[in-house]
Write a protein that holds these residues in place. Structure first.
Motif, PDB file in Angstrom:
ATOM      1  N   SER A  84       0.740  -1.065  -0.232  1.00  0.00           N
ATOM      2  CA  SER A  84      -0.075   0.336  -0.112  1.00  0.00           C
ATOM      3  C   SER A  84       0.774   1.311   0.251  1.00  0.00           C
ATOM      4  O   SER A  84       0.288   1.920  -0.681  1.00  0.00           O
ATOM      5  N   ALA A  85       2.398   1.574   0.201  1.00  0.00           N
ATOM      6  CA  ALA A  85       2.619   2.227   0.116  1.00  0.00           C
ATOM      7  C   ALA A  85       3.558   2.363  -1.380  1.00  0.00           C
ATOM      8  O   ALA A  85       3.326   4.054  -1.458  1.00  0.00           O
ATOM      9  N   VAL A  86       3.238   1.350  -1.860  1.00  0.00           N
ATOM     10  CA  VAL A  86       4.060   2.134  -4.008  1.00  0.00           C
ATOM     11  C   VAL A  86       2.684   2.342  -4.004  1.00  0.00           C
ATOM     12  O   VAL A  86       2.378   3.363  -4.958  1.00  0.00           O
ATOM     13  N   MET A  87       1.035   2.256  -3.061  1.00  0.00           N
ATOM     14  CA  MET A  87       0.283   2.250  -4.026  1.00  0.00           C
ATOM     15  C   MET A  87       0.253   3.834  -3.615  1.00  0.00           C
ATOM     16  O   MET A  87      -0.324   4.758  -4.345  1.00  0.00           O
ATOM     17  N   LEU A  88       0.165   3.898  -2.574  1.00  0.00           N
ATOM     18  CA  LEU A  88      -0.351   5.245  -1.775  1.00  0.00           C
ATOM     19  C   LEU A  88       0.465   6.323  -2.386  1.00  0.00           C
ATOM     20  O   LEU A  88       0.008   7.940  -2.842  1.00  0.00           O
ATOM     21  N   MET A  89       1.570   6.215  -2.836  1.00  0.00           N
ATOM     22  CA  MET A  89       3.088   6.895  -3.526  1.00  0.00           C
ATOM     23  C   MET A  89       2.141   7.418  -5.052  1.00  0.00           C
ATOM     24  O   MET A  89       2.429   8.611  -5.403  1.00  0.00           O
ATOM     25  N   VAL A  90       1.463   6.460  -5.598  1.00  0.00           N
ATOM     26  CA  VAL A  90       1.456   6.483  -6.954  1.00  0.00           C
ATOM     27  C   VAL A  90       0.041   7.486  -6.294  1.00  0.00           C
ATOM     28  O   VAL A  90      -0.109   8.784  -7.754  1.00  0.00           O
ATOM     29  N   VAL A  91      -0.749   7.010  -6.510  1.00  0.00           N
ATOM     30  CA  VAL A  91      -2.734   7.574  -6.222  1.00  0.00           C
ATOM     31  C   VAL A  91      -2.038   9.390  -5.718  1.00  0.00           C
ATOM     32  O   VAL A  91      -2.733   9.866  -6.582  1.00  0.00           O
ATOM     33  N   THR A  92      -0.783   9.247  -4.908  1.00  0.00           N
ATOM     34  CA  THR A  92      -1.471  11.292  -4.336  1.00  0.00           C
ATOM     35  C   THR A  92      -0.427  11.732  -5.250  1.00  0.00           C
ATOM     36  O   THR A  92      -0.676  12.509  -5.561  1.00  0.00           O
ATOM     37  N   GLY A  93       0.878  10.835  -5.842  1.00  0.00           N
ATOM     38  CA  GLY A  93       1.339  11.635  -6.488  1.00  0.00           C
ATOM     39  C   GLY A  93       1.383  11.895  -7.734  1.00  0.00           C
ATOM     40  O   GLY A  93       0.897  13.328  -7.959  1.00  0.00           O
ATOM     41  N   VAL A  94       0.538  11.118  -8.087  1.00  0.00           N
ATOM     42  CA  VAL A  94       0.101  11.138  -9.686  1.00  0.00           C
ATOM     43  C   VAL A  94      -1.069  11.879  -9.887  1.00  0.00           C
ATOM     44  O   VAL A  94      -1.894  12.596 -10.266  1.00  0.00           O
ATOM     45  N   GLY A  95      -1.610  11.687  -8.671  1.00  0.00           N
ATOM     46  CA  GLY A  95      -3.242  12.966  -8.338  1.00  0.00           C
ATOM     47  C   GLY A  95      -2.868  14.128  -7.879  1.00  0.00           C
ATOM     48  O   GLY A  95      -3.060  15.049  -8.501  1.00  0.00           O
ATOM     49  N   LEU A  97      -0.458  15.768  -9.897  1.00  0.00           N
ATOM     50  CA  LEU A  97       0.312  16.084 -10.823  1.00  0.00           C
ATOM     51  C   LEU A  97      -1.471  16.076 -11.296  1.00  0.00           C
ATOM     52  O   LEU A  97      -1.217  17.464 -12.471  1.00  0.00           O
ATOM     53  N   ILE A  98      -1.801  15.325 -11.819  1.00  0.00           N
ATOM     54  CA  ILE A  98      -3.485  15.564 -12.570  1.00  0.00           C
ATOM     55  C   ILE A  98      -4.480  16.994 -11.893  1.00  0.00           C
ATOM     56  O   ILE A  98      -5.511  17.445 -12.407  1.00  0.00           O
ATOM     57  N   HIS A  99      -4.506  17.308 -10.338  1.00  0.00           N
ATOM     58  CA  HIS A  99      -5.377  18.293  -9.462  1.00  0.00           C
ATOM     59  C   HIS A  99      -4.491  19.328 -10.951  1.00  0.00           C
ATOM     60  O   HIS A  99      -4.986  20.563 -10.401  1.00  0.00           O
ATOM     61  N   ILE A 100      -2.943  19.625 -10.038  1.00  0.00           N
ATOM     62  CA  ILE A 100      -2.117  20.794 -10.825  1.00  0.00           C
ATOM     63  C   ILE A 100      -3.069  20.935 -12.844  1.00  0.00           C
ATOM     64  O   ILE A 100      -3.052  22.296 -12.585  1.00  0.00           O
ATOM     65  N   TYR A 101      -2.777  19.742 -13.188  1.00  0.00           N
ATOM     66  CA  TYR A 101      -2.935  20.420 -14.674  1.00  0.00           C
ATOM     67  C   TYR A 101      -4.001  20.593 -15.006  1.00  0.00           C
ATOM     68  O   TYR A 101      -4.437  20.937 -15.488  1.00  0.00           O
ATOM     69  N   LEU A 121     -13.407  14.494  -3.887  1.00  0.00           N
ATOM     70  CA  LEU A 121     -14.011  13.064  -3.326  1.00  0.00           C
ATOM     71  C   LEU A 121     -13.139  11.923  -3.957  1.00  0.00           C
ATOM     72  O   LEU A 121     -12.963  10.346  -3.102  1.00  0.00           O
ATOM     73  N   PHE A 122     -12.687  11.674  -5.215  1.00  0.00           N
ATOM     74  CA  PHE A 122     -12.219  10.573  -5.324  1.00  0.00           C
ATOM     75  C   PHE A 122     -11.061   9.833  -4.903  1.00  0.00           C
ATOM     76  O   PHE A 122     -11.224   8.981  -4.355  1.00  0.00           O
ATOM     77  N   MET A 123     -10.125  10.537  -4.152  1.00  0.00           N
ATOM     78  CA  MET A 123      -9.089  11.130  -4.060  1.00  0.00           C
ATOM     79  C   MET A 123      -9.113  10.386  -2.878  1.00  0.00           C
ATOM     80  O   MET A 123      -8.755   9.396  -1.719  1.00  0.00           O
TER      81      MET A 123
END
Lengths: 616, 103
Positions: A84-95, A97-101, A121-123
């Protein structure tokens, strides 16, 4: 205590503020709140994981008992382990970037606050899914992301096709969720707990099932859930339609995070699958079939987002192939690199669409290299990564999966390698059609603002160099190491396939642009079949939707509702009216007839009293 | 009291008077007669009250009788006023002919 609950609660707060007060807030405040909450949860995730390192075992935090029935206690628990650490990094990190975009992409949209509220809410739900320490919390997140997916696919709800696509996604996912919930019931029945730790500790004592047993059924049902959420055969049909949503949504939910929830769930349940080889084999077969099948559809699509959507389905198939052949770490590794390059592909496509004021048809693009150079460069990075060009992110992860497939069954490797070639072909086909040759549309292309290109640049870097993040090594304590030795010739074959695909795309769409049309003509029937996506939607319509709708109309509506229920209600009314019609005759308005009734009544009472023996 | 009239005679008389009142109420057409029939029924009941009062040596029955007589007097005043008004407006006392609220 690391206060893990803060990680999902930050975006939830953002959702509440933007959802309730967003209409009255200025745009700057809206995106500041949305981005800041995700940034905070990213920061908190980093801090928590750093504090918990080396994270040999799962760190579980129980906040309160949610359900207590008999001796079973289901807690509101969050946990972090290496997976879940890997998933957390992907979800919050990519999330993040996409929020900024999205600030740039959605700048002109009227539903600005609504969009960011849904995204937050999705996050929240995605992080709940990833961090849940038992199947029920995971299920809450699982359903929640489904809801957000529905809301965001139908974000432009005035468009009929968008609301239809949202409904389709929601309904198809229900079928998968049905499997997931049955699996959860079975787990509850057999293990009397839903905690991951508790279930897997008990599973460890079970024998490996040679034939279909409880664990195999649980595994297959979980797989059914995963086919819904992660768009695998037979439930993949919703994902291509989901492209009706705004492009950042396609990138975040329908490429990088939510659709990988199924992969995460299967990897999380690896202990169950390792005891149920038949279910695991099924995962591999479905994954491979989906990867191959949807890649062939992707070859001929003309909508740039559709191409990438089928590509997502195909890459998810790859992940399942990895999981199914026992290389759980490789599957998750591919999930991570795919999050980078596929998010980038979608965001780049979004940038192109933004530049062309909404045009998505590849036939009306072309020659954009000069007009949108940054977008071109980042899309090129993503494309070489997904094509598996050596030392890009996609190369490492795809390679591990293919090697693992080879050691499982050579034919799986060959099919996977062909799929890799097709992947390279369709991605570069889209790239060449959009950026090379002459411009074929009539909009005025312009490069996107920095707020959009900056996240693209970060993702481009990750797409190129993300392969050097040692995800499989990091996951080693979680999953038994795949014993597959490095095999140079296998790597060479898959790389050759990828490069061959790129070359073919170049040959067809840059060197000899008249060739694809001729080829499509000479293979007319096959081309039409692939272009029409094998008419699977039509098949499902005829086999499932039509009978359901017609059955509902004839039996449930005309029969049960109009006949039985309305009949009962109307019948009661008619009976009351009939009885009233008789009783009405008594009320004649003639005072003496009333008096007669009174007399008769009192005589009747007296007689009754006499018969009963008088008043005591 | 020697040779006292037995209770049953009073009750029988009362029942007969009441039955006459009912019959008159039901079958006579003239409003005045109907009205008198009602009075007859009331007084039949009064007679029962008095008879029991005497028989049980309790005063309650007589008190009730006074109430009934008061109500009957008020009723007679209102009823006769209505009958007078009806006669002024319709020039008839036949009860069937003043059924104007019907239909």
């Amino acid at each position: 205590m690391q206060h893990l609950w803060l990680i999902p609660v930050f975006p939830l707060a953002g959702f509440l503020v933007n959802g309730i007060a967003g209409r009255r807030l200025p745009k700057a405040a809206i995106h500041l709140i949305a981005v800041a909450t995700v940034a905070l949860s990213f920061a908190w995730a980093v801090k928590s994981i750093a504090a918990l390192m080396p994270l040999e075992a799962a760190h579980v935090e129980r906040y309160f008992d949610w359900i207590r029935v008999g001796d079973m206690r289901i807690g509101c628990d969050f946990a972090v382990d290496r997976l879940s650490a890997v998933m957390l990094m992907v979800v919050t990190g990519v999330g993040l970037l996409i929020h900024i975009y999205s600030i740039g992409y959605m700048a002109h949209d009227h539903g600005y606050a609504r969009f960011f509220a849904y995204l937050n809410l999705f996050m929240f739900f995605m992080l709940t899914l990833v961090m849940g320490a038992n199947y029920l919390i995971m299920f809450v997140g699982w359903e929640g992301v489904g809801l957000c997916s529905y809301l965001l696919i139908g974000f432009w709800f005035l468009k009929k096709s968008a609301t239809n696509a949202g409904n389709k996604a929601f309904i198809v996912n229900r079928i998968g969720d049905f499997g997931f919930s049955l699996a959860v019931f079975l787990i509850m029945l057999n293990f009397h707990t839903l905690d991951f730790g508790g279930v897997f500790a008990q599973v460890a004592n079970w024998p490996v099932e040679a034939s279909v047993g409880t664990l195999t059924i649980v595994g297959l049902l979980l797989m059914l859930g995963a086919t819904g959420k992660s768009a695998q055969i037979p439930l993949y049909v919703w994902l291509p339609d989901a492209m009706e949503g705004p492009t950042p949504v396609s990138a975040l939910i329908h490429a990088a995070t939510m659709v990988t929830a199924g992969v995460y769930m299967v990897a999380r349940s690896s202990a169950i699958y390792l005891k149920a080889p038949m279910a695991l084999e099924m995962v591999a077969v479905i994954g491979l079939a989906t990867a191959f099948f949807s890649a062939t559809i992707g070859l001929v699509q003309n909508d740039i987002k559709k191409v990438f959507a089928y590509s997502t389905v195909s890459q998810l198939g790859y992940m399942f192939l990895g999981l199914g052949t026992g290389a759980f770490a490789a599957g998750i590794f591919h999930l991570v690199t795919h999050a980078f390059f596929k998010a980038l592909l979608f965001l780049g496509a979004g940038s192109v669409i933004h530049a062309l004021s909404g045009e998505q048809d590849l036939r009306k693009m072309g020659g954009l290299m000069k007009k949108t150079p940054v977008t071109f460069v980042v899309l090129l990075c993503a494309s070489v990564s997904i094509a598996g060009v050596p030392f890009t992110a996609g190369f490492f992860s795809k390679d591990e999966i293919l090697v693992s497939a080879y050691h499982h069954a050579p034919w799986m490797f060959w099919l996977g390698a062909v799929t890799a070639g097709m992947t390279a072909f369709y991605v570069f086909r889209a790239l060449f059609l959009a950026f090379f040759g002459k411009y074929r549309g009539d909009a005025h292309p312009h490069e996107s603002p920095a707020v959009m290109t900056a996240p693209l640049a970060v993702l481009a870097l990750l797409s190129l160099a993300g392969g050097f993040i040692p995800v499989p090594k990091f996951l080693e304590p979680m999953f038994p190491v795949a014993e597959a030795p490095e095999n140079f010739s296998l790597v060479a074959i898959s790389v050759a396939m990828g490069l061959g695909g790129i070359f073919l795309a170049w040959f067809f769409y840059v060197a000899k642009p008249e060739l694809p049309g001729k080829l499509a003509e000479s293979f007319g029937a096959l081309y039409r079949l692939m272009y029409d996506k094998y008419r699977i939607d039509e098949l499902y319509n005829a086999v499932v939707v039509k009978p359901l709708v017609e059955g509902s109309r004839a039996v449930l509506w005309k029969g049960v509702d109009a006949g039985l229920i309305d009949g009962t209600v109307n019948g009661v009314g008619a009976q009351v009216r009939g009885i009233g019609g008789v009783l009405r005759l008594l009320q004649s308005g003639n005072i003496r007839s009333y008096a007669t009734w009174v007399l008769l009544g009192s005589v009747g009472v007296l007689i009754a009293l006499g018969l009963a023996g008088g008043v005591k | 009291m020697p040779n006292a009239v037995p209770l049953s005679w009073y009750l029988i008389l009362s029942a007969v008077l009441f039955a006459l009142g009912v019959a008159g109420f039901l079958f006579r057409r003239n409003i005045i007669t109907v009205f008198m029939s009602i009075e007859l029924m009331l007084n039949a009941v009064n007679l029962t009250f008095i008879a029991f009062s005497n028989f049980l040596k309790q005063v309650d029955g007589q008190i009730f009788t006074f109430f009934v007589m008061v109500v009957a007097a008020a009723e007679a005043a209102v009823g006769l006023a209505i009958i007078l008004t009806v006669f002024k407006n319709r020039a008839t006392l036949q009860i069937d002919e003043v059924a104007s609220m019907k239909n």
